[in-house]
Design a protein around this motif. Structure first.
Motif, PDB file in Angstrom:
ATOM      1  N   PRO A  39       0.801  -1.236   0.000  1.00  0.00           N
ATOM      2  CA  PRO A  39       0.000   0.000   0.000  1.00  0.00           C
ATOM      3  C   PRO A  39       0.827   1.276   0.000  1.00  0.00           C
ATOM      4  N   ASN A  40       2.115   1.192   0.307  1.00  0.00           N
ATOM      5  CA  ASN A  40       2.962   2.393   0.289  1.00  0.00           C
ATOM      6  C   ASN A  40       3.637   2.606  -1.069  1.00  0.00           C
ATOM      7  N   SER A  41       3.424   1.693  -1.969  1.00  0.00           N
ATOM      8  CA  SER A  41       4.095   1.800  -3.270  1.00  0.00           C
ATOM      9  C   SER A  41       3.412   2.845  -4.152  1.00  0.00           C
ATOM     10  N   LYS A  42       4.185   3.395  -5.085  1.00  0.00           N
ATOM     11  CA  LYS A  42       3.686   4.323  -6.084  1.00  0.00           C
ATOM     12  C   LYS A  42       4.121   3.847  -7.466  1.00  0.00           C
ATOM     13  N   VAL A  43       3.435   4.305  -8.494  1.00  0.00           N
ATOM     14  CA  VAL A  43       3.752   3.868  -9.853  1.00  0.00           C
ATOM     15  C   VAL A  43       4.031   5.089 -10.729  1.00  0.00           C
ATOM     16  N   ALA A  44       5.088   5.003 -11.544  1.00  0.00           N
ATOM     17  CA  ALA A  44       5.438   6.025 -12.530  1.00  0.00           C
ATOM     18  C   ALA A  44       5.108   5.489 -13.922  1.00  0.00           C
ATOM     19  N   ILE A  45       4.282   6.206 -14.673  1.00  0.00           N
ATOM     20  CA  ILE A  45       3.833   5.784 -16.005  1.00  0.00           C
ATOM     21  C   ILE A  45       4.376   6.774 -17.031  1.00  0.00           C
ATOM     22  N   THR A  46       5.125   6.269 -18.027  1.00  0.00           N
ATOM     23  CA  THR A  46       5.692   7.129 -19.064  1.00  0.00           C
ATOM     24  C   THR A  46       5.223   6.633 -20.429  1.00  0.00           C
ATOM     25  N   GLY A  47       4.591   7.521 -21.213  1.00  0.00           N
ATOM     26  CA  GLY A  47       4.086   7.157 -22.532  1.00  0.00           C
ATOM     27  C   GLY A  47       5.094   7.467 -23.628  1.00  0.00           C
ATOM     28  N   TYR A  48       5.153   6.610 -24.673  1.00  0.00           N
ATOM     29  CA  TYR A  48       6.061   6.789 -25.802  1.00  0.00           C
ATOM     30  C   TYR A  48       5.297   6.577 -27.112  1.00  0.00           C
ATOM     31  N   ALA A  49       5.933   6.955 -28.224  1.00  0.00           N
ATOM     32  CA  ALA A  49       5.372   6.748 -29.563  1.00  0.00           C
ATOM     33  C   ALA A  49       6.487   6.379 -30.526  1.00  0.00           C
ATOM     34  N   ASP A  50       6.116   5.659 -31.592  1.00  0.00           N
ATOM     35  CA  ASP A  50       7.059   5.195 -32.616  1.00  0.00           C
ATOM     36  C   ASP A  50       7.381   6.344 -33.571  1.00  0.00           C
ATOM     37  N   LYS A  51       8.673   6.736 -33.652  1.00  0.00           N
ATOM     38  CA  LYS A  51       9.037   7.883 -34.485  1.00  0.00           C
ATOM     39  C   LYS A  51       8.997   7.592 -35.975  1.00  0.00           C
ATOM     40  N   GLU A  52       8.865   6.320 -36.388  1.00  0.00           N
ATOM     41  CA  GLU A  52       8.827   5.984 -37.818  1.00  0.00           C
ATOM     42  C   GLU A  52       7.447   6.178 -38.434  1.00  0.00           C
ATOM     43  N   PRO A  72      12.804   3.840 -26.287  1.00  0.00           N
ATOM     44  CA  PRO A  72      13.422   2.925 -25.311  1.00  0.00           C
ATOM     45  C   PRO A  72      13.821   1.576 -25.903  1.00  0.00           C
ATOM     46  N   TYR A  73      13.256   1.209 -27.048  1.00  0.00           N
ATOM     47  CA  TYR A  73      13.545  -0.110 -27.609  1.00  0.00           C
ATOM     48  C   TYR A  73      14.021   0.025 -29.059  1.00  0.00           C
ATOM     49  N   ARG A  74      14.827  -0.949 -29.496  1.00  0.00           N
ATOM     50  CA  ARG A  74      15.359  -0.906 -30.861  1.00  0.00           C
ATOM     51  C   ARG A  74      14.294  -1.240 -31.904  1.00  0.00           C
ATOM     52  N   VAL A  75      13.344  -2.123 -31.575  1.00  0.00           N
ATOM     53  CA  VAL A  75      12.284  -2.487 -32.509  1.00  0.00           C
ATOM     54  C   VAL A  75      11.252  -1.364 -32.520  1.00  0.00           C
ATOM     55  N   PRO A  76      10.984  -0.716 -33.676  1.00  0.00           N
ATOM     56  CA  PRO A  76      10.088   0.457 -33.693  1.00  0.00           C
ATOM     57  C   PRO A  76       8.720   0.166 -33.096  1.00  0.00           C
ATOM     58  N   GLU A  77       8.140  -1.000 -33.386  1.00  0.00           N
ATOM     59  CA  GLU A  77       6.787  -1.277 -32.921  1.00  0.00           C
ATOM     60  C   GLU A  77       6.707  -1.374 -31.395  1.00  0.00           C
ATOM     61  N   GLU A  78       7.826  -1.714 -30.736  1.00  0.00           N
ATOM     62  CA  GLU A  78       7.810  -1.819 -29.279  1.00  0.00           C
ATOM     63  C   GLU A  78       7.819  -0.454 -28.603  1.00  0.00           C
ATOM     64  N   ASN A  79       8.022   0.621 -29.367  1.00  0.00           N
ATOM     65  CA  ASN A  79       8.014   1.966 -28.795  1.00  0.00           C
ATOM     66  C   ASN A  79       6.607   2.559 -28.751  1.00  0.00           C
ATOM     67  N   ARG A  80       5.603   1.808 -29.191  1.00  0.00           N
ATOM     68  CA  ARG A  80       4.214   2.215 -28.997  1.00  0.00           C
ATOM     69  C   ARG A  80       3.777   1.675 -27.632  1.00  0.00           C
ATOM     70  N   VAL A  81       4.211   2.317 -26.553  1.00  0.00           N
ATOM     71  CA  VAL A  81       4.152   1.676 -25.239  1.00  0.00           C
ATOM     72  C   VAL A  81       3.999   2.715 -24.142  1.00  0.00           C
ATOM     73  N   SER A  82       3.418   2.267 -23.031  1.00  0.00           N
ATOM     74  CA  SER A  82       3.492   2.985 -21.757  1.00  0.00           C
ATOM     75  C   SER A  82       4.279   2.100 -20.803  1.00  0.00           C
ATOM     76  N   ILE A  83       5.420   2.574 -20.304  1.00  0.00           N
ATOM     77  CA  ILE A  83       6.241   1.802 -19.373  1.00  0.00           C
ATOM     78  C   ILE A  83       5.841   2.180 -17.952  1.00  0.00           C
ATOM     79  N   CYS A  84       5.451   1.178 -17.152  1.00  0.00           N
ATOM     80  CA  CYS A  84       4.977   1.395 -15.796  1.00  0.00           C
ATOM     81  C   CYS A  84       5.976   0.759 -14.820  1.00  0.00           C
ATOM     82  N   ILE A  85       6.463   1.534 -13.853  1.00  0.00           N
ATOM     83  CA  ILE A  85       7.391   1.033 -12.828  1.00  0.00           C
ATOM     84  C   ILE A  85       6.789   1.364 -11.470  1.00  0.00           C
ATOM     85  N   ALA A  86       6.457   0.326 -10.693  1.00  0.00           N
ATOM     86  CA  ALA A  86       5.889   0.499  -9.350  1.00  0.00           C
ATOM     87  C   ALA A  86       6.928   0.075  -8.329  1.00  0.00           C
ATOM     88  N   GLU A  87       7.063   0.884  -7.280  1.00  0.00           N
ATOM     89  CA  GLU A  87       7.988   0.549  -6.190  1.00  0.00           C
ATOM     90  C   GLU A  87       7.592   1.306  -4.933  1.00  0.00           C
TER      91      GLU A  87
END
Length: 364
Positions: A293-306, A349-364
């Motif tokens: 219950p004390n954890s928080k999450v950081a959400i970062t959105g990305y898009a494919d530049k191609e 964040p990733y070399r494969v263009p399609e994988e950059n259509r992503v929201s990376i979520c890190i909870a801690e």
């Protein structure tokens, strides 16, 4: 015999492992994507200038050459030159005369088939509509000037040449032969000054054209994206409990270090909608945050530049991060425990263009 059996066993093991890995992948189907391109139309046919003679007597040859640019699946523009010959005359006494003209045209075009049925580069019939303006240069009016004006009243008779502004609109269609070539059929109407045919009628002169020719695409009009497979997210393993060592004077056990959780929420091309196959990752994130219950999450959105452009991709990445945050809030996670950010296509964040259509979520 033993060596052969060992080889067969090894092949079966490798095949089973590969099949299992394929089943675990998340598939995004390949798509057909529009590409802006240039094209050229070469047309020939017949023209009719409305006048006081029989319809068939006022038919003349016509031709046109256009160069166009289609900048969106349903919209484009073209610049062209049309013209050849025009006719005017009287019914009584029966008399016609001809003159020549060239007209430069600028048209805006809308693809009706794409607007109403969606983009499909393999469609056989493609209808379009257009409207524009032209500058008409008329010349060689010798036959009108040679008439006996006592019996033929030409109040707007002109000599040598004249330039007139024209308004125009029309309909056409392309019958696809292959990716680069189509049969083109077009009908258009041009409204010109009353001076065009030398006769005063108290209204504008209309000229209609029916043209047939070829539409030649000078570049590829679409591309196909390959199917994309994402590797499944690794399962976050909790640390194994350490055995308790009994001592005469027991000391407090060291606090268990909670490993942070990372989830990648992938999206389809040009979409911020959370797909059904990604909902289990949202549930895993909620379960983690309920457990801690004390954890928080950081959400970062990305898009494919191609794909897209920087402005569209920035807004798309922001919406992807917001939609993930809204999904967590809908499952009971407080807004104070959620931090969102978005990078557009400035960070990949990733070399494969399609994988950059992503929201990376890190909870801690």
């Amino acid at each position: 015999m033993k060596i052969r059996n060992l080889l067969l066993l090894s092949l079966l093991t490798v095949s089973s492992t590969m099949a299992f890995a394929q089943e675990q992948r998340i598939k995004e189907e390949g798509k057909t994507v529009f590409k802006p391109h240039w094209s050229m139309q070469v047309q020939a046919g017949a023209a009719h200038t409305v006048g006081e003679a029989d319809f068939t007597d006022l038919i003349s040859p016509a031709a046109a050459v256009n160069v166009g640019y289609k900048f969106a699946p349903a919209f484009g523009a073209r610049l062209g030159v049309s013209g050849w010959q025009a006719k005017a005359g009287w019914v009584t006494p029966s008399q016609t005369y001809q003159y020549k003209y060239l007209q430069g045209n600028l048209d805006l075009m809308a693809d009706l088939s794409t607007l109403f049925c969606g983009f499909n580069p393999k469609r056989v019939f493609n209808g379009y509509i257009f409207g524009g303006v032209g500058l008409n240069h008329a010349f060689d009016n010798d036959e009108a000037n040679a008439l006996d004006t006592r019996s033929h009243e030409l109040e707007y008779l002109w000599q040598d040449k004249q330039n007139l502004v024209a308004g125009r609109f029309g309909l056409g269609c392309d019958l696809r032969l292959n990716d680069r070539l189509a049969i083109n059929i077009e009908g258009n109407a041009n409204a010109l000054s009353d001076k065009f045919n030398s006769k005063k009628a108290g209204n504008c002169d209309w000229q209609f054209n029916v043209l047939v020719g070829l539409n030649i695409k000078l570049g590829k009009s679409y591309k196909k994206t390959a199917p994309v497979y994402y590797e499944p997210e690794p399962v976050v393993e909790q640390p194994k409990p350490q055995p308790v060592v009994e001592k005469p004077q027991p000391k407090p056990e060291p606090a268990v270090v909670v490993e942070p959780m990372k989830q990648n929420i992938f999206f389809a091309l040009n979409s911020a909608k959370i797909q059904n196959d990604q909902l289990s990752k949202i549930d895993a994130m909620v379960a983690y945050m309920e457990k801690y219950p004390n954890s928080k999450v950081a959400i970062t959105g990305y898009a494919d530049k191609e794909t897209g452009n920087p402005r569209i991709n920035l807004a798309l990445s922001e919406k992807r991060a917001k939609n993930v945050a809204d999904a967590l809030k809908a499952k009971g996670i407080a807004a104070s425990r959620i931090v969102t950010d978005f990078k557009g296509d400035t960070v990949q964040p990733y070399r494969v263009p399609e994988e950059n259509r992503v929201s990376i979520c890190i909870a801690e």
